[in-house]
Motif scaffolding. Structure first.
Motif: not given
Length: 123
Positions: A94-123
């Motif tokens: 909301r502040e504009g620091l980051i923007i969502p770019t899509g979804y990918g498989h979570s790298r968190r071991p306990t997440a079992r490759s569930s979907a995770a939001r992918i972000w990048r810097g807004a600049q």
């Protein structure tokens, strides 16, 4: 139906980090009171470290997900992960620091490759 988002305040240019967290909660409250409560409930030290970690990864321009803050920046897990990760990323988006770019498989071991939001810097 069009959703109106109020203008943002300069959350992360505030000298006192606790005020930045309070402003984030105030901004979010009109559209999502539950998320605002999660922002307010976050440990202030964790929140400050998390904002710094997101800034660091956003500055690279490379895509990242929440678990990268843990593995690449050494950020500890929040006390209420289910709510506080979402509150953090919602406030910074909301502040504009980051923007969502899509979804990918979570790298968190306990997440079992569930979907995770992918972000990048807004600049």
């Amino acid at each position: 139906m069009t959703r109106t988002i109020p203008p943002t305040l300069p959350l992360f240019e505030v000298d006192d980090p606790s005020k930045a967290r309070q402003r984030a909660a105030q901004q979010i409250r009109p559209s999502n009171p539950g998320l605002a409560e999660a922002v307010e409930a976050a440990d202030p030290d964790w929140w400050d470290q998390a904002v710094a970690a997101v800034r660091k990864l956003a500055a690279t321009g490379a895509p990242f997900q929440a678990y990268d803050l843990v593995t690449r920046c050494g950020l500890p897990e929040p006390s209420n992960p289910a709510k506080q990760w979402g509150a953090l990323f919602a406030a910074l988006s909301r502040e504009g620091l980051i923007i969502p770019t899509g979804y990918g498989h979570s790298r968190r071991p306990t997440a079992r490759s569930s979907a995770a939001r992918i972000w990048r810097g807004a600049q």
